[in-house]
Design a protein around this motif. Sequence first.
Motif, PDB file in Angstrom:
ATOM      1  N   ASP A   1       0.724  -1.397   0.104  1.00 53.55           N
ATOM      2  CA  ASP A   1      -0.270  -0.058  -0.110  1.00 53.55           C
ATOM      3  C   ASP A   1       0.799   1.300  -0.059  1.00 53.55           C
ATOM      4  O   ASP A   1       1.908   1.346   0.732  1.00 53.55           O
ATOM      5  N   GLY A   2       0.551   2.270  -0.804  1.00 55.64           N
ATOM      6  CA  GLY A   2       1.050   3.616  -0.818  1.00 55.64           C
ATOM      7  C   GLY A   2       0.697   4.451   0.299  1.00 55.64           C
ATOM      8  O   GLY A   2      -0.243   4.177   1.076  1.00 55.64           O
ATOM      9  N   TYR A   3       1.215   5.706   0.086  1.00 57.49           N
ATOM     10  CA  TYR A   3       0.820   6.704   0.890  1.00 57.49           C
ATOM     11  C   TYR A   3       1.350   8.140   0.475  1.00 57.49           C
ATOM     12  O   TYR A   3       1.887   8.093  -0.436  1.00 57.49           O
ATOM     13  N   SER A   4       0.585   9.273   0.938  1.00 59.88           N
ATOM     14  CA  SER A   4       1.193  10.363   0.536  1.00 59.88           C
ATOM     15  C   SER A   4       0.670  11.144   1.707  1.00 59.88           C
ATOM     16  O   SER A   4      -0.729  11.281   2.023  1.00 59.88           O
ATOM     17  N   HIS A   5       1.344  12.142   2.179  1.00 61.58           N
ATOM     18  CA  HIS A   5       1.212  13.027   3.385  1.00 61.58           C
ATOM     19  C   HIS A   5       2.068  14.356   3.507  1.00 61.58           C
ATOM     20  O   HIS A   5       3.297  13.977   2.913  1.00 61.58           O
ATOM     21  N   GLU A   6       1.771  15.066   4.126  1.00 56.07           N
ATOM     22  CA  GLU A   6       2.762  16.371   4.405  1.00 56.07           C
ATOM     23  C   GLU A   6       3.950  16.059   5.017  1.00 56.07           C
ATOM     24  O   GLU A   6       3.709  14.840   6.235  1.00 56.07           O
ATOM     25  N   ASP A   7       5.113  16.422   4.694  1.00 59.61           N
ATOM     26  CA  ASP A   7       6.151  15.950   5.455  1.00 59.61           C
ATOM     27  C   ASP A   7       6.099  16.264   7.117  1.00 59.61           C
ATOM     28  O   ASP A   7       5.687  17.519   7.368  1.00 59.61           O
ATOM     29  N   ASP A   8       6.399  15.773   8.020  1.00 55.43           N
ATOM     30  CA  ASP A   8       6.474  16.161   9.308  1.00 55.43           C
ATOM     31  C   ASP A   8       7.189  17.366   9.818  1.00 55.43           C
ATOM     32  O   ASP A   8       6.627  18.407  10.601  1.00 55.43           O
ATOM     33  N   GLY A   9       8.280  17.342   9.113  1.00 55.46           N
ATOM     34  CA  GLY A   9       9.322  18.559   9.585  1.00 55.46           C
ATOM     35  C   GLY A   9       9.015  19.621   8.600  1.00 55.46           C
ATOM     36  O   GLY A   9       9.865  20.897   8.951  1.00 55.46           O
ATOM     37  N   ASP A  10       8.559  19.499   7.552  1.00 63.26           N
ATOM     38  CA  ASP A  10       8.453  20.815   6.438  1.00 63.26           C
ATOM     39  C   ASP A  10       7.216  20.846   5.811  1.00 63.26           C
ATOM     40  O   ASP A  10       6.767  19.946   4.949  1.00 63.26           O
ATOM     41  N   GLU A  11       6.108  21.709   6.083  1.00 61.96           N
ATOM     42  CA  GLU A  11       4.890  21.830   5.582  1.00 61.96           C
ATOM     43  C   GLU A  11       4.765  22.072   4.218  1.00 61.96           C
ATOM     44  O   GLU A  11       3.716  21.864   3.483  1.00 61.96           O
ATOM     45  N   THR A  12       5.935  22.609   3.500  1.00 58.09           N
ATOM     46  CA  THR A  12       5.998  22.751   2.017  1.00 58.09           C
ATOM     47  C   THR A  12       6.498  21.343   1.259  1.00 58.09           C
ATOM     48  O   THR A  12       6.510  21.465   0.140  1.00 58.09           O
ATOM     49  N   ALA A  13       6.669  20.445   1.903  1.00 63.29           N
ATOM     50  CA  ALA A  13       7.381  19.021   1.326  1.00 63.29           C
ATOM     51  C   ALA A  13       6.201  18.049   1.428  1.00 63.29           C
ATOM     52  O   ALA A  13       5.308  18.061   2.449  1.00 63.29           O
ATOM     53  N   MET A  14       6.277  16.943   0.756  1.00 66.29           N
ATOM     54  CA  MET A  14       5.491  15.823   0.691  1.00 66.29           C
ATOM     55  C   MET A  14       6.194  14.576   0.981  1.00 66.29           C
ATOM     56  O   MET A  14       7.478  14.435   0.385  1.00 66.29           O
ATOM     57  N   ARG A  15       5.914  13.658   1.515  1.00 68.06           N
ATOM     58  CA  ARG A  15       6.331  12.360   1.660  1.00 68.06           C
ATOM     59  C   ARG A  15       5.217  11.256   0.840  1.00 68.06           C
ATOM     60  O   ARG A  15       3.995  11.529   1.149  1.00 68.06           O
ATOM     61  N   ALA A  16       5.616  10.603  -0.201  1.00 69.80           N
ATOM     62  CA  ALA A  16       4.689   9.967  -1.248  1.00 69.80           C
ATOM     63  C   ALA A  16       5.423   8.726  -1.616  1.00 69.80           C
ATOM     64  O   ALA A  16       6.631   8.896  -1.969  1.00 69.80           O
ATOM     65  N   ASN A  17       4.895   7.604  -1.821  1.00 70.58           N
ATOM     66  CA  ASN A  17       5.129   6.474  -2.545  1.00 70.58           C
ATOM     67  C   ASN A  17       3.863   5.668  -2.987  1.00 70.58           C
ATOM     68  O   ASN A  17       2.891   5.835  -2.387  1.00 70.58           O
ATOM     69  N   CYS A  18       3.977   5.085  -4.123  1.00 67.02           N
ATOM     70  CA  CYS A  18       2.746   4.522  -4.686  1.00 67.02           C
ATOM     71  C   CYS A  18       2.410   3.212  -4.098  1.00 67.02           C
ATOM     72  O   CYS A  18       3.293   2.499  -3.593  1.00 67.02           O
ATOM     73  N   THR A  19       1.422   2.807  -4.541  1.00 65.86           N
ATOM     74  CA  THR A  19       0.876   1.426  -4.242  1.00 65.86           C
ATOM     75  C   THR A  19       1.281   0.644  -5.438  1.00 65.86           C
ATOM     76  O   THR A  19       1.231   0.906  -6.467  1.00 65.86           O
ATOM     77  N   CYS A  20       1.996  -0.568  -4.863  1.00 68.56           N
ATOM     78  CA  CYS A  20       2.535  -1.305  -6.101  1.00 68.56           C
ATOM     79  C   CYS A  20       2.038  -2.638  -6.084  1.00 68.56           C
ATOM     80  O   CYS A  20       1.597  -3.289  -4.876  1.00 68.56           O
ATOM     81  N   THR A  21       1.536  -3.132  -7.299  1.00 64.01           N
ATOM     82  CA  THR A  21       0.552  -4.511  -7.270  1.00 64.01           C
ATOM     83  C   THR A  21       1.253  -5.352  -8.105  1.00 64.01           C
ATOM     84  O   THR A  21       1.644  -5.355  -9.118  1.00 64.01           O
ATOM     85  N   LEU A  22       1.115  -6.903  -7.681  1.00 66.57           N
ATOM     86  CA  LEU A  22       1.384  -7.812  -8.389  1.00 66.57           C
ATOM     87  C   LEU A  22       0.373  -8.691  -9.066  1.00 66.57           C
ATOM     88  O   LEU A  22      -0.723  -8.802  -8.204  1.00 66.57           O
ATOM     89  N   VAL A  23       0.140  -9.036 -10.087  1.00 69.36           N
ATOM     90  CA  VAL A  23      -1.038  -9.643 -10.764  1.00 69.36           C
ATOM     91  C   VAL A  23      -0.664 -10.893 -11.436  1.00 69.36           C
ATOM     92  O   VAL A  23       0.373 -10.800 -12.451  1.00 69.36           O
ATOM     93  N   ARG A  24      -0.882 -12.165 -10.814  1.00 66.54           N
ATOM     94  CA  ARG A  24      -0.534 -13.462 -11.497  1.00 66.54           C
ATOM     95  C   ARG A  24      -1.760 -13.995 -12.226  1.00 66.54           C
ATOM     96  O   ARG A  24      -2.778 -14.164 -11.805  1.00 66.54           O
TER      97      ARG A  24
END
Length: 230
Positions: free
Chosen positions: A19-42
């Motif tokens: 599961d990915g996420y995106s949110h404001e960086d705790d130490g800098d309101e002008t920056a974001m922390r983000a990574n995508c949701t990664c999925t494997l399909v078999r």
Amino acid sequence: MWERKIINERQNTKRLQEDGYSHEDDGDETAMRANCTCTLVRCRDGTNIIVDTMTAWDGELLRSLLGNHGLGVEDIQVVVCSHGHSDHIGCNYLFQKARMHLVGACASHRDLYWDLFPSGKQDAELTLDSNAEVVVRRTPGHTHSCVSVIVDNSQLGGRVGITGDLFERREDIDDESIWMDAGSESEKLQRQERCKMAHLCDFIVPGHGPMFAVVETMRSQLKKDADLSA
């Protein structure tokens, strides 16, 4: 910490999701922390597809997640990135044995590129498996070249749409500012494509959050949003 889990085993496919996420960086309101949701399909025919490959710093994590399913990077036949932002394409370099990489609507292998999605056809689709149970569909909005993966025949009892940032997370249905603040090259198109995918699919895997079930109240809200922007 990311939640690591196997979503389910399905009649025709298996999926591992980070599961990915995106949110404001705790130490800098002008920056974001983000990574995508990664999925494997078999797929039932043996095709292994990975959708959105996280950042370039996640290679060992991705290898580990694949290893939990008895797979290595050489076992992935198709790489699909919903669009070309860095948190969705970072580990593409791992999959050099894949027969095709899709980054948005751009398909390639090594230095060979194919025009598989004619620009004049907005709803163009590409089938990825021999049973025609997994398709890539153009879903422009977040970027003009965005695509989504649609998976049929699941034990969940419905169709799953892996949408990238067409949907940021479940909460953006009630609060449009979530996906709008994440950036949209065409808010009008994005509203239209969100509505289409909600009516096509029973479950959505968004770009930065866990999978959620689509219910009628969501479809109604998304149709209202799309109609207002028409």
